[in-house]
Scaffold this motif. Structure first.
Motif, PDB file in Angstrom:
ATOM      1  N   ASN A 274       0.825  -1.209   0.000  1.00 48.70           N
ATOM      2  CA  ASN A 274       0.000   0.000   0.000  1.00 48.70           C
ATOM      3  C   ASN A 274       0.860   1.259   0.000  1.00 48.70           C
ATOM      4  OD1 ASN A 274      -2.267  -1.611   0.075  1.00 48.70           O
ATOM      5  ND2 ASN A 274      -2.678  -1.288   2.253  1.00 48.70           N
ATOM      6  N   ILE A 275       1.901   1.256   0.817  1.00 45.14           N
ATOM      7  CA  ILE A 275       2.796   2.415   0.900  1.00 45.14           C
ATOM      8  C   ILE A 275       3.502   2.632  -0.435  1.00 45.14           C
ATOM      9  CG2 ILE A 275       4.874   3.327   2.005  1.00 45.14           C
ATOM     10  CD1 ILE A 275       4.003   1.765   4.531  1.00 45.14           C
ATOM     11  N   ALA A 276       4.047   1.552  -1.001  1.00 46.81           N
ATOM     12  CA  ALA A 276       4.790   1.679  -2.258  1.00 46.81           C
ATOM     13  C   ALA A 276       3.895   2.219  -3.371  1.00 46.81           C
ATOM     14  CB  ALA A 276       5.364   0.317  -2.655  1.00 46.81           C
ATOM     15  N   LEU A 277       2.682   1.683  -3.498  1.00 46.78           N
ATOM     16  CA  LEU A 277       1.766   2.144  -4.550  1.00 46.78           C
ATOM     17  C   LEU A 277       1.362   3.602  -4.346  1.00 46.78           C
ATOM     18  CD1 LEU A 277      -0.559  -0.980  -4.982  1.00 46.78           C
ATOM     19  CD2 LEU A 277       1.247  -0.198  -6.528  1.00 46.78           C
ATOM     20  N   PRO A 283      -1.761  12.476  -9.763  1.00 46.82           N
ATOM     21  CA  PRO A 283      -0.731  13.509  -9.633  1.00 46.82           C
ATOM     22  C   PRO A 283       0.029  13.415  -8.309  1.00 46.82           C
ATOM     23  CG  PRO A 283      -2.897  14.424  -9.195  1.00 46.82           C
ATOM     24  CD  PRO A 283      -3.128  13.033  -9.668  1.00 46.82           C
ATOM     25  N   GLY A 284       1.222  14.009  -8.316  1.00 45.13           N
ATOM     26  CA  GLY A 284       2.106  13.898  -7.176  1.00 45.13           C
ATOM     27  C   GLY A 284       1.553  14.466  -5.893  1.00 45.13           C
ATOM     28  N   ILE A 285       0.657  15.434  -6.004  1.00 41.39           N
ATOM     29  CA  ILE A 285       0.095  16.050  -4.806  1.00 41.39           C
ATOM     30  C   ILE A 285      -0.664  15.037  -3.956  1.00 41.39           C
ATOM     31  CG2 ILE A 285      -2.085  16.741  -5.852  1.00 41.39           C
ATOM     32  CD1 ILE A 285      -1.858  19.361  -4.281  1.00 41.39           C
ATOM     33  N   GLN A 286      -1.095  13.920  -4.584  1.00 38.76           N
ATOM     34  CA  GLN A 286      -1.824  12.890  -3.860  1.00 38.76           C
ATOM     35  C   GLN A 286      -0.904  11.904  -3.141  1.00 38.76           C
ATOM     36  OE1 GLN A 286      -4.580  10.984  -6.537  1.00 38.76           O
ATOM     37  NE2 GLN A 286      -5.672  12.894  -7.010  1.00 38.76           N
ATOM     38  N   ARG A 287       0.380  12.013  -3.380  1.00 43.83           N
ATOM     39  CA  ARG A 287       1.317  11.121  -2.701  1.00 43.83           C
ATOM     40  C   ARG A 287       1.457  11.525  -1.232  1.00 43.83           C
ATOM     41  NH1 ARG A 287       5.497  12.287  -7.482  1.00 43.83           N
ATOM     42  NH2 ARG A 287       4.260  11.309  -9.149  1.00 43.83           N
ATOM     43  N   PRO A 288       1.747  10.562  -0.377  1.00 40.33           N
ATOM     44  CA  PRO A 288       1.969  10.907   1.033  1.00 40.33           C
ATOM     45  C   PRO A 288       3.285  11.660   1.205  1.00 40.33           C
ATOM     46  CG  PRO A 288       2.495   8.608   0.643  1.00 40.33           C
ATOM     47  CD  PRO A 288       1.898   9.116  -0.638  1.00 40.33           C
ATOM     48  N   SER A 289       3.430  12.334   2.303  1.00 38.57           N
ATOM     49  CA  SER A 289       4.709  12.966   2.625  1.00 38.57           C
ATOM     50  C   SER A 289       5.684  11.887   3.064  1.00 38.57           C
ATOM     51  CB  SER A 289       4.526  13.987   3.749  1.00 38.57           C
ATOM     52  OG  SER A 289       4.220  13.327   4.970  1.00 38.57           O
ATOM     53  N   MET A 290       6.972  12.188   3.031  1.00 41.75           N
ATOM     54  CA  MET A 290       7.959  11.211   3.487  1.00 41.75           C
ATOM     55  C   MET A 290       7.784  10.924   4.968  1.00 41.75           C
ATOM     56  SD  MET A 290       9.665   9.791   1.145  1.00 41.75           S
ATOM     57  CE  MET A 290      10.501   8.836   2.391  1.00 41.75           C
ATOM     58  N   VAL A 293       5.173   8.327   5.075  1.00 42.69           N
ATOM     59  CA  VAL A 293       5.759   7.080   4.581  1.00 42.69           C
ATOM     60  C   VAL A 293       6.615   6.432   5.668  1.00 42.69           C
ATOM     61  CG1 VAL A 293       7.416   6.100   2.938  1.00 42.69           C
ATOM     62  CG2 VAL A 293       5.701   7.746   2.153  1.00 42.69           C
ATOM     63  N   LEU A 294       7.401   7.233   6.354  1.00 43.54           N
ATOM     64  CA  LEU A 294       8.253   6.715   7.424  1.00 43.54           C
ATOM     65  C   LEU A 294       7.424   6.054   8.520  1.00 43.54           C
ATOM     66  CD1 LEU A 294      10.895   6.387   8.986  1.00 43.54           C
ATOM     67  CD2 LEU A 294      10.652   8.760   9.761  1.00 43.54           C
ATOM     68  N   GLU A 334     -10.050  -4.177  -4.729  1.00 37.00           N
ATOM     69  CA  GLU A 334     -11.122  -3.307  -4.262  1.00 37.00           C
ATOM     70  C   GLU A 334     -10.862  -2.730  -2.870  1.00 37.00           C
ATOM     71  OE1 GLU A 334     -13.363  -2.470  -6.365  1.00 37.00           O
ATOM     72  OE2 GLU A 334     -12.540  -3.891  -7.817  1.00 37.00           O
ATOM     73  N   SER A 335      -9.713  -3.023  -2.288  1.00 34.42           N
ATOM     74  CA  SER A 335      -9.454  -2.569  -0.925  1.00 34.42           C
ATOM     75  C   SER A 335      -9.111  -1.089  -0.879  1.00 34.42           C
ATOM     76  CB  SER A 335      -8.326  -3.382  -0.298  1.00 34.42           C
ATOM     77  OG  SER A 335      -7.118  -3.204  -1.021  1.00 34.42           O
ATOM     78  N   GLU A 336      -9.352  -0.495   0.281  1.00 35.49           N
ATOM     79  CA  GLU A 336      -9.086   0.923   0.514  1.00 35.49           C
ATOM     80  C   GLU A 336      -8.219   1.054   1.755  1.00 35.49           C
ATOM     81  OE1 GLU A 336     -11.572   5.143   1.170  1.00 35.49           O
ATOM     82  OE2 GLU A 336     -12.610   3.215   0.950  1.00 35.49           O
ATOM     83  N   PHE A 337      -7.323   2.039   1.759  1.00 32.66           N
ATOM     84  CA  PHE A 337      -6.461   2.245   2.923  1.00 32.66           C
ATOM     85  C   PHE A 337      -6.153   3.727   3.048  1.00 32.66           C
ATOM     86  CE2 PHE A 337      -3.690   1.657  -0.697  1.00 32.66           C
ATOM     87  CZ  PHE A 337      -2.683   2.590  -0.524  1.00 32.66           C
ATOM     88  N   THR A 338      -5.591   4.091   4.181  1.00 33.77           N
ATOM     89  CA  THR A 338      -5.274   5.491   4.464  1.00 33.77           C
ATOM     90  C   THR A 338      -3.834   5.615   4.919  1.00 33.77           C
ATOM     91  OG1 THR A 338      -7.556   5.951   5.120  1.00 33.77           O
ATOM     92  CG2 THR A 338      -5.880   7.515   5.855  1.00 33.77           C
ATOM     93  N   ILE A 339      -3.142   6.600   4.377  1.00 35.32           N
ATOM     94  CA  ILE A 339      -1.801   6.954   4.830  1.00 35.32           C
ATOM     95  C   ILE A 339      -1.815   8.451   5.123  1.00 35.32           C
ATOM     96  CG2 ILE A 339       0.656   7.109   4.238  1.00 35.32           C
ATOM     97  CD1 ILE A 339       0.346   4.697   2.491  1.00 35.32           C
ATOM     98  N   GLY A 340      -1.467   8.795   6.357  1.00 39.19           N
ATOM     99  CA  GLY A 340      -1.603  10.186   6.748  1.00 39.19           C
ATOM    100  C   GLY A 340      -3.063  10.581   6.696  1.00 39.19           C
ATOM    101  N   ARG A 341      -3.371  11.633   5.969  1.00 42.59           N
ATOM    102  CA  ARG A 341      -4.757  12.079   5.824  1.00 42.59           C
ATOM    103  C   ARG A 341      -5.343  11.725   4.465  1.00 42.59           C
ATOM    104  NH1 ARG A 341      -4.523  18.230   8.404  1.00 42.59           N
ATOM    105  NH2 ARG A 341      -3.766  17.623  10.484  1.00 42.59           N
ATOM    106  N   GLN A 342      -4.579  10.977   3.668  1.00 41.77           N
ATOM    107  CA  GLN A 342      -5.012  10.658   2.303  1.00 41.77           C
ATOM    108  C   GLN A 342      -5.536   9.227   2.229  1.00 41.77           C
ATOM    109  OE1 GLN A 342      -4.675  12.917  -0.425  1.00 41.77           O
ATOM    110  NE2 GLN A 342      -5.914  11.450  -1.552  1.00 41.77           N
ATOM    111  N   SER A 343      -6.673   9.058   1.619  1.00 39.05           N
ATOM    112  CA  SER A 343      -7.252   7.725   1.412  1.00 39.05           C
ATOM    113  C   SER A 343      -7.007   7.279  -0.024  1.00 39.05           C
ATOM    114  CB  SER A 343      -8.759   7.734   1.704  1.00 39.05           C
ATOM    115  OG  SER A 343      -8.998   8.026   3.059  1.00 39.05           O
ATOM    116  N   TYR A 344      -6.827   5.982  -0.208  1.00 39.79           N
ATOM    117  CA  TYR A 344      -6.501   5.435  -1.529  1.00 39.79           C
ATOM    118  C   TYR A 344      -7.327   4.184  -1.796  1.00 39.79           C
ATOM    119  CZ  TYR A 344      -2.264   8.255  -0.827  1.00 39.79           C
ATOM    120  OH  TYR A 344      -1.377   9.285  -0.566  1.00 39.79           O
ATOM    121  N   LEU A 345      -7.637   3.977  -3.070  1.00 36.76           N
ATOM    122  CA  LEU A 345      -8.226   2.731  -3.560  1.00 36.76           C
ATOM    123  C   LEU A 345      -7.172   2.015  -4.399  1.00 36.76           C
ATOM    124  CD1 LEU A 345     -11.817   3.790  -4.692  1.00 36.76           C
ATOM    125  CD2 LEU A 345     -11.258   2.143  -2.876  1.00 36.76           C
TER     126      LEU A 345
END
Length: 355
Positions: A274-277, A283-290, A293-294, A334-345
């Motif tokens: 999930n972290i790697a994807l 766009p890059g703005i949707q990526r988590p901060s480092m 990620v840490l 179909e799974s969903e997850f959250t990193i920081g404040r961003q949610s991803y499918l």
């Protein structure tokens, strides 16, 4: 005591000759020698050590509960540690039920430790990038992150290196969320495969440029494959595309390092993927901060260590079902997850980027 040491040395020599048996995960402890109170007064056995070993192969040792083994070694107290040589420790102890003295071999989880070591290297690298991105005095985009610019010391502690191409970002601007800094030439990147695709459109870099490169590195670590290879099949040339395709098809076993099959906690693998994807999303703005990620990788390591300890400490209660033979069902499209404040499918993350 000298006799015990001699027995131990013989045990270690025999163990080295049987290295191929280290991978067995169904037993975490082996009683190498036992002295019975009914013979020899509970002292050292009259048999030679080789005779004992061969005799033991013809008989079945009694089974002991983990609680009994802990009691015999005072919960694996260091004062009873006789020898330590990865992947095992040898303890002297005293068992109840008529057995006077024992030497207990406690296996460390070699496979889990090595998988954890890869995670620790990724975590060290992430810490380096976090420092560059958040330093109060001056913040930077590294711009040239790849495995050759991550150095390991003799203890496998990772350090980010090669800052010649780093781009400074004004601290004042960064605190306002403006993370871009224009650069003029591709010479800032010596390996295009790690280059954020958005750079080709904007001609500028942001902290998320490093996040993208780090995502490629995470896939390399998991798959043990180069990010680009023209010696692979056409759909396998680009590791990022190949990885996304395998997730879509539900056959991640095809792309990850086969050595890791059965040696990584499923929850840890899911979290790591999930972290790697998320690092590779556009766009890059949707990526988590480092920093996000840490924290995610640190959680992944905790999952791996907890699973590794359960394998290491397990005895009769350990079932083979706890050691996965495949990870194809671990990642759901179909799974969903959250990193920081961003949610991803996942389904969105495995689509080819649209520019």
């Amino acid at each position: 005591m000298s006799e015990v040491v001699e027995i131990l040395q013989n045990a270690l020599a025999l163990h080295e000759r049987q290295e191929g048996q280290w991978e067995s995960m169904t037993k975490a402890y082996t009683i190498l020698w036992k002295g019975n109170s009914s013979n020899n007064g509970g002292g050292l056995p009259k048999q030679s050590f080789p005779e004992q070993i061969f005799e033991s192969q013809k008989s079945v040792y009694p089974r002991f509960l983990l609680a009994e083994i802990r009691a015999a070694t005072n919960d694996f107290n260091d004062s009873l540690l006789m020898r330590e040589e990865f992947p095992f420790r040898l303890y002297k102890g005293c068992m109840v039920r008529g057995i006077r003295a024992v030497i207990i071999k406690r296996f460390e989880s070699k496979v889990a430790n090595l998988a954890g070591q890869r995670l620790e290297i990724c975590i060290d690298t992430a810490r380096g990038l976090v420092y560059l991105h958040t330093n109060v005095e001056q913040q930077f985009v590294h711009c040239n992150l790849n495995p050759s610019n991550v150095l390991l010391d003799d203890k496998c502690v990772a350090k980010v290196a090669a800052f010649e191409l780093s781009v400074p970002i004004s601290t004042r601007m960064a605190t306002k969320g403006v993370e871009t800094n224009n650069i003029d030439a591709m010479e800032f990147f010596d390996r295009l495969v790690y280059l954020d695709p958005e750079y080709q459109l904007t001609g500028s870099v942001t902290k998320k440029t490093d996040v993208y490169a780090f995502g490629v590195v995470l896939l390399e670590v998991l798959c043990a494959k180069t990010p680009i290879s023209h010696n692979r099949n056409s759909y396998e040339v680009c590791l990022v595309h190949w990885f996304r395709l395998c997730i879509k098809r539900g056959n991640i076993d095809e792309v990850i390092d086969p050595y890791l099959i059965g040696k990584v906690a499923p929850e840890c693998l899911r979290h790591y993927v999930n972290i790697a994807l998320s690092c590779l999303v556009s766009p890059g703005i949707q990526r988590p901060s480092m920093n996000d990620v840490l924290r995610g990788l640190e959680s992944s390591l905790q999952m791996q260590e907890a699973w590794g300890n359960s394998v290491q400490m397990g005895t009769d209660e350990l079932h083979m079902a706890d050691v996965p033979q495949s990870y194809n069902d671990v990642i759901s499209v179909e799974s969903e997850f959250t990193i920081g404040r961003q949610s991803y499918l996942i389904s969105n993350l495995i689509r080819p980027p649209v520019h």
